[in-house]
Design a protein around this motif. Structure first.
Motif, PDB file in Angstrom:
ATOM      1  N   ASP A   1      -1.648 -44.221  73.945  1.00  0.00           N
ATOM      2  CA  ASP A   1      -2.849 -44.187  74.784  1.00  0.00           C
ATOM      3  C   ASP A   1      -2.543 -44.782  76.150  1.00  0.00           C
ATOM      4  O   ASP A   1      -1.864 -45.799  76.253  1.00  0.00           O
ATOM      5  CB  ASP A   1      -3.986 -44.974  74.128  1.00  0.00           C
ATOM      6  CG  ASP A   1      -5.335 -44.808  74.823  1.00  0.00           C
ATOM      7  OD1 ASP A   1      -5.473 -43.918  75.699  1.00  0.00           O
ATOM      8  OD2 ASP A   1      -6.267 -45.563  74.489  1.00  0.00           O
ATOM      9  N   ILE A   2      -3.031 -44.114  77.188  1.00  0.00           N
ATOM     10  CA  ILE A   2      -3.004 -44.666  78.540  1.00  0.00           C
ATOM     11  C   ILE A   2      -4.400 -45.215  78.766  1.00  0.00           C
ATOM     12  O   ILE A   2      -5.360 -44.461  78.924  1.00  0.00           O
ATOM     13  CB  ILE A   2      -2.645 -43.593  79.587  1.00  0.00           C
ATOM     14  CG1 ILE A   2      -1.276 -42.986  79.261  1.00  0.00           C
ATOM     15  CG2 ILE A   2      -2.649 -44.206  80.989  1.00  0.00           C
ATOM     16  CD1 ILE A   2      -0.913 -41.794  80.128  1.00  0.00           C
ATOM     17  N   ARG A   3      -4.512 -46.536  78.747  1.00  0.00           N
ATOM     18  CA  ARG A   3      -5.823 -47.171  78.751  1.00  0.00           C
ATOM     19  C   ARG A   3      -6.469 -47.259  80.123  1.00  0.00           C
ATOM     20  O   ARG A   3      -7.643 -46.960  80.282  1.00  0.00           O
ATOM     21  CB  ARG A   3      -5.727 -48.568  78.163  1.00  0.00           C
ATOM     22  CG  ARG A   3      -5.439 -48.537  76.692  1.00  0.00           C
ATOM     23  CD  ARG A   3      -5.497 -49.916  76.127  1.00  0.00           C
ATOM     24  NE  ARG A   3      -5.479 -49.856  74.681  1.00  0.00           N
ATOM     25  CZ  ARG A   3      -5.242 -50.900  73.940  1.00  0.00           C
ATOM     26  NH1 ARG A   3      -5.014 -52.067  74.486  1.00  0.00           N
ATOM     27  NH2 ARG A   3      -5.240 -50.777  72.636  1.00  0.00           N
ATOM     28  N   ARG A   4      -5.700 -47.741  81.131  1.00  0.00           N
ATOM     29  CA  ARG A   4      -6.307 -47.888  82.450  1.00  0.00           C
ATOM     30  C   ARG A   4      -5.272 -47.970  83.552  1.00  0.00           C
ATOM     31  O   ARG A   4      -4.119 -48.303  83.308  1.00  0.00           O
ATOM     32  CB  ARG A   4      -7.237 -49.091  82.506  1.00  0.00           C
ATOM     33  CG  ARG A   4      -6.565 -50.424  82.320  1.00  0.00           C
ATOM     34  CD  ARG A   4      -7.599 -51.551  82.212  1.00  0.00           C
ATOM     35  NE  ARG A   4      -6.958 -52.791  81.862  1.00  0.00           N
ATOM     36  CZ  ARG A   4      -6.933 -53.863  82.626  1.00  0.00           C
ATOM     37  NH1 ARG A   4      -7.533 -53.860  83.789  1.00  0.00           N
ATOM     38  NH2 ARG A   4      -6.317 -54.954  82.229  1.00  0.00           N
TER      39      ARG A   4
ATOM     40  N   ALA B   1      -1.781 -49.552  82.107  1.00  0.00           N
ATOM     41  CA  ALA B   1      -1.760 -50.307  80.850  1.00  0.00           C
ATOM     42  C   ALA B   1      -1.774 -49.284  79.730  1.00  0.00           C
ATOM     43  O   ALA B   1      -2.569 -48.343  79.755  1.00  0.00           O
ATOM     44  CB  ALA B   1      -2.980 -51.219  80.753  1.00  0.00           C
ATOM     45  N   VAL B   2      -0.872 -49.466  78.764  1.00  0.00           N
ATOM     46  CA  VAL B   2      -0.761 -48.505  77.672  1.00  0.00           C
ATOM     47  C   VAL B   2      -0.829 -49.204  76.330  1.00  0.00           C
ATOM     48  O   VAL B   2      -0.632 -50.418  76.227  1.00  0.00           O
ATOM     49  CB  VAL B   2       0.554 -47.692  77.756  1.00  0.00           C
ATOM     50  CG1 VAL B   2       0.650 -46.933  79.070  1.00  0.00           C
ATOM     51  CG2 VAL B   2       1.772 -48.563  77.520  1.00  0.00           C
ATOM     52  N   GLU B   3      -1.067 -48.408  75.327  1.00  0.00           N
ATOM     53  CA  GLU B   3      -0.935 -48.842  73.939  1.00  0.00           C
ATOM     54  C   GLU B   3       0.243 -48.066  73.370  1.00  0.00           C
ATOM     55  O   GLU B   3       0.381 -46.863  73.620  1.00  0.00           O
ATOM     56  CB  GLU B   3      -2.199 -48.525  73.156  1.00  0.00           C
ATOM     57  CG  GLU B   3      -2.134 -48.901  71.698  1.00  0.00           C
ATOM     58  CD  GLU B   3      -3.392 -48.493  70.932  1.00  0.00           C
ATOM     59  OE1 GLU B   3      -3.303 -48.440  69.698  1.00  0.00           O
ATOM     60  OE2 GLU B   3      -4.426 -48.230  71.565  1.00  0.00           O
ATOM     61  N   VAL B   4       1.102 -48.756  72.640  1.00  0.00           N
ATOM     62  CA  VAL B   4       2.248 -48.100  72.014  1.00  0.00           C
ATOM     63  C   VAL B   4       2.079 -48.096  70.502  1.00  0.00           C
ATOM     64  O   VAL B   4       1.334 -48.907  69.945  1.00  0.00           O
ATOM     65  CB  VAL B   4       3.589 -48.769  72.419  1.00  0.00           C
ATOM     66  CG1 VAL B   4       3.883 -48.544  73.897  1.00  0.00           C
ATOM     67  CG2 VAL B   4       3.608 -50.240  72.085  1.00  0.00           C
ATOM     68  N   ALA B   5       2.778 -47.168  69.835  1.00  0.00           N
ATOM     69  CA  ALA B   5       2.669 -47.031  68.383  1.00  0.00           C
ATOM     70  C   ALA B   5       3.170 -48.276  67.664  1.00  0.00           C
ATOM     71  O   ALA B   5       2.681 -48.627  66.601  1.00  0.00           O
ATOM     72  CB  ALA B   5       3.442 -45.791  67.918  1.00  0.00           C
ATOM     73  N   GLY B   6       4.142 -48.954  68.232  1.00  0.00           N
ATOM     74  CA  GLY B   6       4.701 -50.180  67.666  1.00  0.00           C
ATOM     75  C   GLY B   6       5.627 -50.786  68.701  1.00  0.00           C
ATOM     76  O   GLY B   6       6.131 -50.083  69.563  1.00  0.00           O
TER      77      GLY B   6
END
Length: 159
Positions: free
Chosen positions: A94-97, A118-123
């Protein structure tokens, strides 16, 4: 990021909104600057920073955020996912902001704009480096060994 088996592009979720990404890319084009991306990956209050192998005696080189150039015709979402995958081996989900940008001259003297996300990564494990010698998870509330421009991006991230 490309799926070699099927030959199609797999993009991360874009909580930020696709129109925001398209507008940033259009603005870079209008301003005549080459777009690049920088990415903030966080784990338990610490940010992932990368360290190049080059070393100048008696001087510490600032650490970097994962990042890359945006290829001609490439979307910012693709560039973000590719930067993280190529430089760390991690997968952006996810690309959050958008965190902001700064302009500078490349080593070739060309104007560049680095947009940060800011991103979310799988792990967050394992980290597999390609262009860097080492990585560090640096606490966001500590002394950040980065340039003032990157420090500003990390302050925006915390805000």
């Amino acid at each position: 990021m490309w799926c070699a088996v099927w030959g199609f592009e797999v993009l991360p979720k874009q909580s930020i909104g696709e129109s925001v990404l398209a507008e940033l890319l259009e603005r870079a084009s209008t301003d005549g600057v080459a777009p690049r991306v920088g990415v903030v990956v966080e784990r338990e209050g610490a940010v992932l920073l990368l360290e190049r192998a080059e070393h100048v005696a008696g001087r510490r080189r600032p650490l970097s955020l994962p990042g890359t150039i945006v290829r001609t015709g490439e979307s910012l979402a693709s560039a973000v996912a590719r930067a993280v995958a190529e430089e760390t081996g991690l997968t952006v989900v996810d690309i959050r902001r958008h965190l902001g940008s700064f302009d500078y001259l490349s080593s070739a003297g060309k104007p560049v704009r680095r947009e940060h996300f800011a991103v979310e990564v799988a792990g967050v494990e394992p980290i597999r480096l390609t262009n860097y010698a080492r990585y560090r998870w640096v606490p966001l509330d500590g002394d950040l060994p980065v340039t003032s421009s990157v420090r500003g991006i990390l302050e925006a991230y915390q805000g």
